[in-house]
Every structure is written in C-alpha cells, then in structure tokens.
Write an enzyme that holds these catalytic residues in place. Structure first.
Site, PDB file in Angstrom:
ATOM      1  N   ASN A  20      14.181 -10.690   9.959  1.00 58.79           N
ATOM      2  CA  ASN A  20      13.393 -11.834   9.497  1.00 58.79           C
ATOM      3  C   ASN A  20      12.053 -11.855  10.219  1.00 58.79           C
ATOM      4  O   ASN A  20      12.009 -11.865  11.455  1.00 58.79           O
ATOM      5  CB  ASN A  20      14.141 -13.147   9.762  1.00 58.79           C
ATOM      6  CG  ASN A  20      13.392 -14.341   9.172  1.00 58.79           C
ATOM      7  OD1 ASN A  20      13.576 -14.674   8.011  1.00 58.79           O
ATOM      8  ND2 ASN A  20      12.569 -14.979   9.975  1.00 58.79           N
ATOM      9  N   ARG A  55       0.837  -1.195   0.000  1.00 57.39           N
ATOM     10  CA  ARG A  55       0.000   0.000   0.000  1.00 57.39           C
ATOM     11  C   ARG A  55       0.879   1.256   0.000  1.00 57.39           C
ATOM     12  O   ARG A  55       2.100   1.159   0.099  1.00 57.39           O
ATOM     13  CB  ARG A  55      -0.940  -0.049   1.196  1.00 57.39           C
ATOM     14  CG  ARG A  55      -1.985  -1.168   1.097  1.00 57.39           C
ATOM     15  CD  ARG A  55      -2.628  -1.481   2.419  1.00 57.39           C
ATOM     16  NE  ARG A  55      -3.306  -0.315   2.984  1.00 57.39           N
ATOM     17  CZ  ARG A  55      -3.788  -0.283   4.228  1.00 57.39           C
ATOM     18  NH1 ARG A  55      -3.660  -1.346   5.026  1.00 57.39           N
ATOM     19  NH2 ARG A  55      -4.394   0.799   4.669  1.00 57.39           N
ATOM     20  N   TYR A  67      -3.133   0.291  15.204  1.00 58.72           N
ATOM     21  CA  TYR A  67      -4.318   1.154  15.318  1.00 58.72           C
ATOM     22  C   TYR A  67      -5.120   0.766  16.545  1.00 58.72           C
ATOM     23  O   TYR A  67      -5.434  -0.405  16.753  1.00 58.72           O
ATOM     24  CB  TYR A  67      -5.155   0.981  14.044  1.00 58.72           C
ATOM     25  CG  TYR A  67      -6.379   1.869  13.948  1.00 58.72           C
ATOM     26  CD1 TYR A  67      -6.300   3.241  14.178  1.00 58.72           C
ATOM     27  CD2 TYR A  67      -7.608   1.333  13.592  1.00 58.72           C
ATOM     28  CE1 TYR A  67      -7.424   4.049  14.077  1.00 58.72           C
ATOM     29  CE2 TYR A  67      -8.740   2.131  13.471  1.00 58.72           C
ATOM     30  CZ  TYR A  67      -8.642   3.495  13.713  1.00 58.72           C
ATOM     31  OH  TYR A  67      -9.752   4.288  13.602  1.00 58.72           O
ATOM     32  N   TYR A 115       1.577  -8.779   8.233  1.00 52.87           N
ATOM     33  CA  TYR A 115       1.168  -7.389   8.024  1.00 52.87           C
ATOM     34  C   TYR A 115       2.130  -6.474   8.772  1.00 52.87           C
ATOM     35  O   TYR A 115       2.304  -6.600   9.988  1.00 52.87           O
ATOM     36  CB  TYR A 115      -0.257  -7.142   8.526  1.00 52.87           C
ATOM     37  CG  TYR A 115      -0.606  -5.671   8.527  1.00 52.87           C
ATOM     38  CD1 TYR A 115      -0.813  -4.986   7.332  1.00 52.87           C
ATOM     39  CD2 TYR A 115      -0.679  -4.947   9.717  1.00 52.87           C
ATOM     40  CE1 TYR A 115      -1.101  -3.632   7.320  1.00 52.87           C
ATOM     41  CE2 TYR A 115      -0.969  -3.601   9.723  1.00 52.87           C
ATOM     42  CZ  TYR A 115      -1.175  -2.944   8.527  1.00 52.87           C
ATOM     43  OH  TYR A 115      -1.461  -1.598   8.510  1.00 52.87           O
ATOM     44  N   HIS A 117       5.614 -14.875   4.247  1.00 46.21           N
ATOM     45  CA  HIS A 117       4.191 -15.139   4.033  1.00 46.21           C
ATOM     46  C   HIS A 117       3.347 -14.668   5.219  1.00 46.21           C
ATOM     47  O   HIS A 117       3.796 -14.608   6.357  1.00 46.21           O
ATOM     48  CB  HIS A 117       3.909 -16.624   3.764  1.00 46.21           C
ATOM     49  CG  HIS A 117       4.742 -17.577   4.561  1.00 46.21           C
ATOM     50  ND1 HIS A 117       5.099 -18.813   4.109  1.00 46.21           N
ATOM     51  CD2 HIS A 117       5.312 -17.455   5.785  1.00 46.21           C
ATOM     52  CE1 HIS A 117       5.848 -19.423   5.009  1.00 46.21           C
ATOM     53  NE2 HIS A 117       5.985 -18.613   6.045  1.00 46.21           N
ATOM     54  N   ALA A 131       8.160 -17.356  19.120  1.00 46.30           N
ATOM     55  CA  ALA A 131       6.913 -17.536  18.381  1.00 46.30           C
ATOM     56  C   ALA A 131       5.720 -17.460  19.328  1.00 46.30           C
ATOM     57  O   ALA A 131       5.765 -17.932  20.465  1.00 46.30           O
ATOM     58  CB  ALA A 131       6.928 -18.870  17.654  1.00 46.30           C
ATOM     59  N   ARG A 175       4.220 -15.197  26.347  1.00 49.35           N
ATOM     60  CA  ARG A 175       3.112 -16.133  26.120  1.00 49.35           C
ATOM     61  C   ARG A 175       2.905 -16.943  27.397  1.00 49.35           C
ATOM     62  O   ARG A 175       3.814 -17.049  28.232  1.00 49.35           O
ATOM     63  CB  ARG A 175       3.414 -17.060  24.940  1.00 49.35           C
ATOM     64  CG  ARG A 175       4.644 -17.930  25.134  1.00 49.35           C
ATOM     65  CD  ARG A 175       5.069 -18.617  23.849  1.00 49.35           C
ATOM     66  NE  ARG A 175       6.200 -19.509  24.067  1.00 49.35           N
ATOM     67  CZ  ARG A 175       7.018 -19.916  23.112  1.00 49.35           C
ATOM     68  NH1 ARG A 175       6.853 -19.500  21.881  1.00 49.35           N
ATOM     69  NH2 ARG A 175       8.008 -20.752  23.389  1.00 49.35           N
TER      70      ARG A 175
END
Length: 375
Positions: A291, A247, A301, A280, A277, A337, A354
């Site tokens: 990476n 964008r 936002y 965002y 892959h 992760a 986590r």
C-alpha cells in the site's frame, strides 16, 4: 500469372512534405506506417520474400514494418536488387506508396517474372516492363491529403470489424484504433479512446473515456479511465486512473489499483498492490499487497545514474514518503508518514525518519503583536 511470392517496394523520399522529409510509405495511417499495412496484407496473401529499395537513412525504420522473422532485404544497391530478382517466378512491384484496398481496380501495381525485371532494370529503373501484368487491390497514396481522406473511412472499417467480433464501442466516431490492435470479446471502448501499436486487450475490459493505450498487453477485466499507458503489461483485474500515466517497461500485477495522478516508470508491481493518488514509482521492484500512501516518491535519479528500489510484500508506505534509491524495504514493514528513507528497512519493522515535533507555546501570538496585529 501465378500469385507472386516475392515483392519489391520503392521508398522515395517525399519532398512535398518537408516537415517529415521521409518516404511516404513510412508515413502513418491510423498510427500505423503505410508499409506496415502493405506487409501485413502481402503476408496474408502468401508473399514470402520482400525487397525494399531504401537508403540507409530510413533502412531501420523500414525493416521494423515487417515481422522479425520475415525474409526482408532493405537496400538501395543495384547488385542486391538484381540478386533478389534472379528467378523466373513472378514478383509484385509497388512503385509508389499504396494501401491495400479490395475494391481498388488495376492501376499502377504490377507483377512480372524476376528475369524480366532484371532485364528491364539493368540499365535504369523503369515501369515499362515487358510481360508485366497489372494487379488490382492497391490504392495509390499521393500525399498527406490522400491520407486524410482515407483515414476516417479506414477507421470506420476497423471499428466495424471489432464490433462484429463482440466489442462494444459506445461512439464509433469518437475512437481511433490502429489496425494492429487486438481486442477481446465483451470489452467496452468509451469515447475519446486511442489504441495504438501492437496493443492487445483482453475480454470484458472498459477502456476510456479519454484513454490512450500504446503498445501494451492488457489482461481481462481491466479498467483504464482517462489515462495514458505505454509499452507496458497490465494484469487481470487492474484498474487505472483517472489521470494516471504508465510509462514504458512496467509490469503491473493482477488486481493492482493505480489511481489519480499516479505515474509509473520501468517498474514491477506484484498482485494487489495499491497506490490511490499522487505517487511516483520509477525503477522499482514492488511485491504483492503493498500500500502506497499519497505523495510517495521513489527518488531514483541522482543526476547521473538511475537506481532501483526494492519493496517487499505487504509493506505499508505512509503518505509523503521519499525512498532514496537504492534502498530495500522489507516484507510487512511500515514506514511512518513524512519519512525520508535512506537505509534498509528490515522486515516487519517500523521506520520513522523525520524530525521530532517541537511546539513553541505562544510564538504565533507574540509574532502578531510584534507586527501590530494583536487580534
């Protein structure tokens, strides 16, 4: 008559196209407004001053069809037009929408001294101008039907020009290129590609198949495969796609990899950064050699304001990481992760955010038994 160095255009609103309800001169032919085609041709012909007869509703849109430093007046005021014409020098007049076409003979476009136009137009606008001379090279546009008839012919001419300049176009009938686009030698354009706006593409790139590139600067050796890139800059040696979406306002450094189903927005990426892959990155400043694991999101936002993330060089972002902006990730750090990062990560640190795993032995077997499914 001496070649005109001034021109007047009339932008009448086209009532036959109610969906658009705009002057026909502002309709696009191959993504480029007709008025832009006209201004580019006249600037190449040495015209230096322009007057666009246009109301305030479309004044800004009309002005954008000329270079920022061009001498352009956009007005519907009679006094402004009379002042513009206050000269004995010849003025070109386009009383309706037209496209430059070298093979078009003399017709409706004409030139006359400024004083003659003043005298003829001081009471009312008319094309019955004393001392006017018809000018060739302009093809009138009567509406969307005319545009549809001309677009394919103009597309073929643009494609042929790029091929003559050393661009490889695999299927000339399956690409659409805006006349403002520049493409370097050795670049290959594959079927289904659409190039729009002031896009500049470097040498030895591969664009397509099924790529849309609009208003971008693309370096040398870039690959864009089945993706959309808008109003951004791609450095040398980048590869994008398939199915990526870049964008506006992105600066992608050299040799970056933007893989499948990645979206970027208003961000800066340093050289060699990779996201293969399902990622965002929006409103972020990212260093070199970073990476991004699959499923990483910068949550920029909060429903009211946008915030930026800062990620240092050589950081490693594990899969399914949420970066809650504003947050800073230090150089050389690792994020485990599945983490949700809300605080600064120091350089060279490991961040784990986590819940600790807990196993309840035999729970699944007891649940099946409770529902009568022992096996």
């Amino acid at each position: 008559m001496v070649r005109p160095q001034s021109a007047v255009f009339f932008l009448e609103e086209d009532s036959s196209v109610p969906v658009h309800s705009k002057p026909l001169m502002l309709e696009a032919v191959l993504f480029c407004p007709i008025l832009n085609w006209v201004s580019n041709q006249l600037l190449a012909d040495g015209v230096q001053r322009f007057f666009v007869v246009c109301g305030p509703r479309f004044a800004e849109e009309a002005r954008k069809c000329f270079p920022a430093d061009a001498d352009v007046t956009v007005s519907e005021q009679q006094s402004d037009l009379m002042a513009f014409l206050n000269s004995p020098d010849p003025v070109l007049v386009l009383p309706r929408a037209a496209l430059p076409m070298a093979e078009a003979g003399p017709g409706f476009a004409y030139a006359a001294p400024g004083y003659e136009l003043q005298e003829s137009w001081k009471e009312r606008m008319t094309n019955a101008v004393t001392a006017a001379e018809l000018v060739s090279g302009w093809l009138p546009i009567f509406g969307p039907e005319t545009i549809a008839e001309l677009e394919l012919m103009l597309r073929d001419r643009i494609v042929k020009k790029h091929i003559q300049n050393g661009v490889r176009i695999l299927d000339p009938a399956a690409v659409y290129i805006d006349p403002r686009v520049e493409i370097g030698r050795g670049t290959t354009i594959l079927p289904g590609t659409i190039l729009q706006g002031g896009t500049k593409i470097g040498e030895y790139c591969t664009i397509g198949p099924q790529a849309v590139v609009s208003g971008c600067t693309v370096g040398d050796g870039v690959v864009i495969n089945a993706s959309q890139v808008n109003d951004s800059v791609l450095g040398d040696g980048c590869d994008v796609g398939p199915y990526a979406h870049i964008r506006p306002n992105c600066m992608v450094g050299a040799k970056c990899h933007i893989g499948a189903f990645v979206q970027l927005k208003n961000c800066v990426l340093g050289e060699g950064t990779k996201m293969s892959h399902l990622t965002y990155v929006g409103d972020a400043d990212v260093g070199s050699g970073v990476n991004f694991g699959c499923g990483t999101i910068t949550t920029n936002y909060d429903g009211f304001k946008k915030y930026r993330c800062t990620i240092g060089d050589r950081a490693f972002i594990g899969c399914n990481t949420n970066l809650i902006a504003p947050v800073t990730v230090g150089e050389g750090s690792y994020i485990a992760a599945g983490s949700t990062i809300t605080e600064e990560v120091p350089a060279d640190a490991l961040a784990v955010a986590r819940s600790r795993q807990k196993n309840l032995e035999g729970w699944a077997a007891r649940r099946r038994k409770m529902h009568g499914q022992d096996k």
